[in-house]
Design an enzyme around this catalytic site. Structure first.
Site, PDB file in Angstrom:
ATOM      1  N   GLU A   3      50.963  61.562  74.873  1.00  0.00           N
ATOM      2  CA  GLU A   3      50.803  60.754  76.095  1.00  0.00           C
ATOM      3  C   GLU A   3      51.524  59.430  75.959  1.00  0.00           C
ATOM      4  O   GLU A   3      51.400  58.745  74.931  1.00  0.00           O
ATOM      5  CB  GLU A   3      49.305  60.533  76.349  1.00  0.00           C
ATOM      6  CG  GLU A   3      48.893  60.743  77.784  1.00  0.00           C
ATOM      7  CD  GLU A   3      49.135  62.159  78.282  1.00  0.00           C
ATOM      8  OE1 GLU A   3      50.175  62.381  78.948  1.00  0.00           O
ATOM      9  OE2 GLU A   3      48.297  63.034  78.028  1.00  0.00           O
ATOM     10  N   ASP A  45      56.844  59.989  76.477  1.00  0.00           N
ATOM     11  CA  ASP A  45      58.102  60.476  77.083  1.00  0.00           C
ATOM     12  C   ASP A  45      59.102  59.357  77.334  1.00  0.00           C
ATOM     13  O   ASP A  45      60.271  59.466  76.970  1.00  0.00           O
ATOM     14  CB  ASP A  45      57.862  61.346  78.333  1.00  0.00           C
ATOM     15  CG  ASP A  45      57.162  60.679  79.500  1.00  0.00           C
ATOM     16  OD1 ASP A  45      56.688  59.531  79.359  1.00  0.00           O
ATOM     17  OD2 ASP A  45      57.086  61.322  80.580  1.00  0.00           O
ATOM     18  N   ASP A  80      56.753  65.317  83.474  1.00  0.00           N
ATOM     19  CA  ASP A  80      56.096  66.113  84.510  1.00  0.00           C
ATOM     20  C   ASP A  80      57.059  67.100  85.177  1.00  0.00           C
ATOM     21  O   ASP A  80      56.731  68.270  85.380  1.00  0.00           O
ATOM     22  CB  ASP A  80      55.471  65.191  85.558  1.00  0.00           C
ATOM     23  CG  ASP A  80      54.476  64.218  84.945  1.00  0.00           C
ATOM     24  OD1 ASP A  80      54.032  64.469  83.817  1.00  0.00           O
ATOM     25  OD2 ASP A  80      54.153  63.213  85.595  1.00  0.00           O
TER      26      ASP A  80
END
Ligand code: GLA
Length: 397
Positions: A47, A50, A186
């Site tokens: 988390e 990225d 995502d």
């Protein structure tokens, strides 16, 4: 329609692909020439890594957004969504520069804009959108919408864009047209995931490896718990975490925090003056390592053993990155107390969903324990559902 925009939406019942096709016929008359689906995602681990050019390990959800579409003449795009119940139309002027279409239509216009920016001749189109991906729950409803629209427009226009290049284009729609400074995870998950696998993505070079994640064979389940936490300034907090990470990288003289290995962490922390930046850096560096450790365990088919890494990720998000809220902490604690092998918040933070890795025959009991803990604290009841790693974006037959 930001995935972090808060609030929970109840979707219409019935098959999502049929709803999109029926919506197309009711709104535009006739049959759509095709239907394209793209899923939401949960992130198993990794988390806020990225945009630090590190590692993530998401998998696609069975909940999808479906676009039923056909071409129309001219540079016009007419879009109907079952959630708004209305159609909007935009033309070439509206996609000449970012920001001219607002609200949910911006995600669609942003994809048209990004394709045109990349030099593609985008065909005019009529599109009807239906979705089972919850909005505002951190399950990437925005990426699902962008990815489904992108798949439809590419096919309708006979446009060539390799799957590996599609996430970056969809991300540009969100970053530049919509104006949300999100990373590449995502859209990569929605477009590139495979059923039965988690997507090990290196966010620096966007190389991927599909890691088998066969929950059924292991007798396990992933329970997704919608924390139903109210929106708490998530967009501003996300941007501020990003700035802290960039400040940390700059102070350390590296291009991105990905360049700080776990064995260099102590020296890096000693080099930083600011306690808050130290905590942010520690989260990112340890989280990258937890992704690598999780992948190694999954490769060795030791699925149960990833539980402690999931929980350690949550603790790091809670104490170092400071992006959890009481509802998600309660869900994680209650799930672990009820026997979950590991549990963590998933997504950008400040609400959204928690995932818990559980023995398949314990999923109901863990869900009930979380619901009880919520009731004791007076929180709005959580949503709970078990999910399997599902396919990425595709044209439906
Ligand atoms: C949101 C963003 C992603 C990623 C996660 C945190 O989902 O859209 O790019 O940064 O938060 O891991």
């Amino acid at each position: 329609m930001s995935a972090r925009s808060g609030g929970t939406v109840t979707h219409p019942s019935g098959d999502v692909a049929e709803r999109a096709a029926a919506g197309f016929s009711a709104q535009f008359g006739g049959q759509a020439s095709g239907r394209w689906a793209a899923p939401g995602r949960v992130n198993l681990i990794g988390e806020h890594t990225d945009y630090n050019e590190g590692f993530v390990l998401p998998f696609a959800l069975p909940m999808r957004t479906v676009v039923a579409a056909d071409r129309q003449d001219g540079e016009h795009w007419t879009v109907w969504s079952e959630l708004s119940g209305e159609a909007i139309t935009f033309g070439a002027d509206d996609v000449a520069e970012p920001g001219r279409v607002t609200g949910w239509g911006a995600y669609v216009a942003g994809v048209v804009w990004a394709l045109r920016e990349a030099g593609h001749q985008v065909p005019g189109a009529r599109l009807a959108i239906a979705s089972d991906v919850p909005l505002g729950s951190g399950l990437s409803s925005s990426a699902a919408l962008e990815s489904a629209v992108l798949a439809a427009l590419l096919d309708l226009g006979g446009l060539a864009l390799a799957p590996a290049l599609q996430p970056r284009l969809a991300q540009r729609a969100e970053n530049v047209y919509v104006g949300a400074p999100t990373g590449i995870m995502d859209q990569s998950a929605s477009i590139r995931c495979r059923a039965g696998h988690a997507l090990f993505l290196d966010c620096r070079d966007e190389s991927v490896e599909h890691i088998p994640f066969d929950l059924g064979a292991a007798g396990l389940a992933v329970l997704v718990i919608d924390s139903r936490a109210p929106h708490r300034h998530a967009d501003g907090e996300y941007a501020s975490r990003r700035r802290s990470c960039e400040a940390g990288a700059s102070a350390l003289g590296v291009a991105a925090l990905r360049d700080v290995g776990i064995d260099q962490l102590d020296a890096a922390l000693a080099h930083l003056d600011d306690e808050e930046t130290r905590r942010r850096v520690r989260h990112v560096v340890t989280e990258d390592q937890r992704v690598l450790d999780t992948v190694a365990l999954l490769r060795a088919a030791r699925v149960r053993d990833i539980g402690p890494l999931l929980t350690a990720s949550h603790v790091s998000m809670r104490d170092d990155f400071e992006i959890t809220v009481p509802e998600v902490d309660t869900a994680v604690e209650a799930a672990l107390a009820a026997g979950a092998l590991g549990a963590r918040m998933t997504g950008g933070g400040f609400g959204g969903c928690v995932l818990a890795l559980v023995e398949a025959d314990r999923a109901d009991a863990v869900a009930a324990a979380v619901t009880d803990a919520y009731a004791q604290r007076g929180f709005t009841a959580p949503g709970t559902v078990t999910v399997l790693p599902s396919p990425g974006a595709a044209r439906l037959l």
